[in-house]
Each structure stands twice: as C-alpha cells, then as structure tokens.
Design a protein around this motif. Sequence first.
Motif, PDB file in Angstrom:
ATOM      1  N   LEU A   1       0.811  -1.354   0.126  1.00 23.85           N
ATOM      2  CA  LEU A   1      -0.146   0.138  -0.065  1.00 23.85           C
ATOM      3  C   LEU A   1       0.752   1.120   0.024  1.00 23.85           C
ATOM      4  O   LEU A   1       1.703   1.358   0.983  1.00 23.85           O
ATOM      5  CB  LEU A   1      -1.018  -0.110   1.258  1.00 23.85           C
TER       6      LEU A   1
ATOM      7  N   ASN B   1      -7.195   7.002  -1.864  1.00 22.16           N
ATOM      8  CA  ASN B   1      -6.883   5.683  -1.458  1.00 22.16           C
ATOM      9  C   ASN B   1      -8.270   4.812  -1.650  1.00 22.16           C
ATOM     10  O   ASN B   1      -9.257   5.014  -0.723  1.00 22.16           O
ATOM     11  CB  ASN B   1      -6.381   5.583  -0.230  1.00 22.16           C
TER      12      ASN B   1
ATOM     13  N   ASN C   1      -9.212   1.936  -0.504  1.00 19.79           N
ATOM     14  CA  ASN C   1      -8.613   0.878   0.269  1.00 19.79           C
ATOM     15  C   ASN C   1      -9.160  -0.660   0.441  1.00 19.79           C
ATOM     16  O   ASN C   1      -8.775  -1.553   0.600  1.00 19.79           O
ATOM     17  CB  ASN C   1      -8.612   1.365   1.673  1.00 19.79           C
ATOM     18  N   SER C   2     -10.568  -0.608   0.171  1.00 20.17           N
ATOM     19  CA  SER C   2     -11.152  -1.932   0.377  1.00 20.17           C
ATOM     20  C   SER C   2     -12.492  -1.578  -0.408  1.00 20.17           C
ATOM     21  O   SER C   2     -12.961  -0.598  -0.867  1.00 20.17           O
ATOM     22  CB  SER C   2     -11.500  -2.153   1.833  1.00 20.17           C
TER      23      SER C   2
ATOM     24  N   GLN D   1     -14.362   1.277   1.641  1.00 19.69           N
ATOM     25  CA  GLN D   1     -13.733   2.422   2.232  1.00 19.69           C
ATOM     26  C   GLN D   1     -12.805   3.247   0.787  1.00 19.69           C
ATOM     27  O   GLN D   1     -11.850   2.605   0.272  1.00 19.69           O
ATOM     28  CB  GLN D   1     -12.495   2.140   3.080  1.00 19.69           C
TER      29      GLN D   1
ATOM     30  N   ASN E   1      -0.146  -0.100  -7.398  1.00 20.39           N
ATOM     31  CA  ASN E   1      -1.449   0.437  -6.763  1.00 20.39           C
ATOM     32  C   ASN E   1      -1.956   1.643  -7.888  1.00 20.39           C
ATOM     33  O   ASN E   1      -3.213   2.097  -7.933  1.00 20.39           O
ATOM     34  CB  ASN E   1      -1.133   1.395  -5.781  1.00 20.39           C
TER      35      ASN E   1
ATOM     36  N   THR F   1      -4.259   5.612  -5.066  1.00 22.07           N
ATOM     37  CA  THR F   1      -4.069   4.108  -4.809  1.00 22.07           C
ATOM     38  C   THR F   1      -5.169   3.232  -5.116  1.00 22.07           C
ATOM     39  O   THR F   1      -6.393   3.340  -4.411  1.00 22.07           O
ATOM     40  CB  THR F   1      -3.352   3.806  -3.509  1.00 22.07           C
TER      41      THR F   1
ATOM     42  N   PHE G   1      -5.619  -0.106  -4.171  1.00 19.56           N
ATOM     43  CA  PHE G   1      -5.257  -1.319  -3.398  1.00 19.56           C
ATOM     44  C   PHE G   1      -6.406  -2.339  -3.424  1.00 19.56           C
ATOM     45  O   PHE G   1      -6.166  -3.648  -3.753  1.00 19.56           O
ATOM     46  CB  PHE G   1      -4.886  -1.047  -1.859  1.00 19.56           C
TER      47      PHE G   1
ATOM     48  N   THR H   1      -3.539  -3.373   9.297  1.00 17.88           N
ATOM     49  CA  THR H   1      -4.536  -2.890   8.313  1.00 17.88           C
ATOM     50  C   THR H   1      -4.581  -3.668   7.040  1.00 17.88           C
ATOM     51  O   THR H   1      -5.972  -3.715   6.630  1.00 17.88           O
ATOM     52  CB  THR H   1      -4.033  -1.504   8.073  1.00 17.88           C
ATOM     53  N   LEU H   2      -3.935  -4.151   6.321  1.00 16.19           N
ATOM     54  CA  LEU H   2      -3.737  -4.717   5.243  1.00 16.19           C
ATOM     55  C   LEU H   2      -4.694  -6.063   5.228  1.00 16.19           C
ATOM     56  O   LEU H   2      -5.719  -6.219   4.255  1.00 16.19           O
ATOM     57  CB  LEU H   2      -2.657  -4.704   4.399  1.00 16.19           C
TER      58      LEU H   2
ATOM     59  N   PHE I   1      -8.505  -5.040   5.277  1.00 21.03           N
ATOM     60  CA  PHE I   1      -8.873  -4.690   3.821  1.00 21.03           C
ATOM     61  C   PHE I   1      -9.203  -5.930   3.101  1.00 21.03           C
ATOM     62  O   PHE I   1     -10.054  -5.913   2.387  1.00 21.03           O
ATOM     63  CB  PHE I   1      -7.747  -3.666   3.108  1.00 21.03           C
TER      64      PHE I   1
END
Length: 310
Positions: free
Chosen positions: A87, A157, A159-160, A163, A228, A251, A253, A276-277, A280
């Motif tokens: 990330l 970002n 992220n997921s 999010q 990313n 990014t 991700f 954190t990852l 996600f």
Amino acid sequence: MPVGFLFGGQGGQNVNMSAHLYENFPKYRAIIDLASTVLGYDVLAKLQDEAALKTTKYTQPLVVAHSFGLYEVAKDQFTVPTAALGLSLGEYTALIASGALDFVDGLRLVAKRGQLMQAAVEALPGTMAAVMTEDFALVENILAQIRENGEQVFPANYNSGQQLVIGGSPAGVEQASAALIEAGIKRVIPLNVAGAFHTPLLASAQAEFAAVLAAVDFKQPAFTVFSNTTKAPFDLATIKQVLVDQLVNPTFFAQDLALMAEQGIAEFVEFGPDNTLTKFARKTVKDSERTSIYDFASLQKVMGEEYAVN
C-alpha cells in the motif's frame, strides 16, 4: 494454495511495533543495523521515538526497514508468493522483497521520497478523510462538483470495497465531508495525517524524485508485484515513471486485491507496522485466509514459542 504477500505503508506505525524484535531475531537485527549504516542514524532508536514516527522523512525509511526485517525473518515459513502488493510506501518493500530493488538502494530512495513529500506538504498543506461507503461513484461525483467550485479535493486511496479515502485542501475536504454526509453517507472520518498524499497537492515533489529514480537500478522481480497506480503488475520499462506518478495519483489497493483473487490467491500474509491490510483483504476477498506479522507477538506465533522475551 497460492499465497499473496502484502506490505504495509505509512500510517500504522507506533513505538511498540519493534519491541523485542531486535534482541530476539538476528535477521531482523541485521536489517536494522544495515539501515542505520545506510541512513546515518540509529534506526532502532528512531523506531522507538514517537516524534520520529510522526515525521514523514523518518517514517518512510523506518517503516520499510521494519517491514523488510519482519519479511526476512518469516518468509521461509510460507511458500513463495504468486504475487505481492504494497500500500503506497509498501510498494517499495514489495519491490525489495521481490528482488526488483536492492534493499540499500530502496532505503535511500524512500528516505529521499519522505524528504520530498514532507517538503511538499509543508509548502501546500492538506488533509484527508476516510469515507465509509460502497458507493464510490457518489463520492467521485461530489468531489468533482466541489472542484468545479474552486476547491481542491480528490479520491486518494481505494482501500477496500467499503472504504475510499479522500484528500485535498483543508477547506476542500471539509466541504466534501459535509456534502457526503448530506448525501446520506453515514461515516466520514477525519484522518490525522501530515498532508493530502496521492493527490495533485504533492506535484512539487515529482521532478526531483524523478531525477533520483533515474539513477536507481531495477531488476526483473522474482514474483509479480502489483502497482497501486496502474492496477497492473509493475513493468521494468515503465516502473520509474509509475513510481513518480504514484505521488499524485490515487492508490487502487482494493482493485489490486481483487486481481490477486482472480489469480487464485486466497491466502494473504501481511508484513508491516500493523494489521491494516489484512482487514482490507477480509472485506475485499471475503473467503481468504489471512496472517498479519507486524510486531513481536504476531511474529512469535509464526516462528514458534521458542522465541521468548529476554
């Protein structure tokens, strides 16, 4: 089962993440000692210094050294990954782990990146907020409307699947946050960050960073590393330009996680400052198996109980 390695970025670092690692794991100690030699300061001391961990020019090389140290200790406990993904800053650790980038060169590179990014955010202050929603189109449309009215705010970002982080000028992020709540999004969370990373507000860092990258030698990676920025594997022909572009572009991700899942990857192993990852990954690849390695306790679970705190 095909495995994907994940490498954490800036933001989750804390003064406890390196506790007991240096004393108990020689491979980790060797990486931290080498990092101290390369960077010219005591990396172990900085890893335990809260002020340093909040300062971008230190945070970036510290997180890479810590993450790569964990990787060096634990990598043989897992099969060779099919692919890797970092990330933001974590992309550099992923490239180092794959052999595409030498650790010493990579550490010097991220140290310079951190210095340039810190200068950029000091010159043009910004902020960020996490928008908790699956309706990314709604967020993108509202941000576009605010930009049309003269404020700077951008997607930063992905992220997921639930999010999207936005970034921009303080006024732009404040206006966007209010508009998103008014549009029915229930949670918009301000982030305690130093600037609007992965937005055009970082453009002043690009030219000098490109000049630094020009002197760095990249090699063919031993396994695929996803970008990313492009939502595709890094390519040696374009890698330097993509890393320059990464500074000002969002990014993706979550989208890269989905691409890894399409390759049959259903097990993810994270190396970084926190877990954190894998959170996600849990939200994006729901049936996946996940392991997070970020401190002594999590590494001890992987390596075995013979490692005890001195």
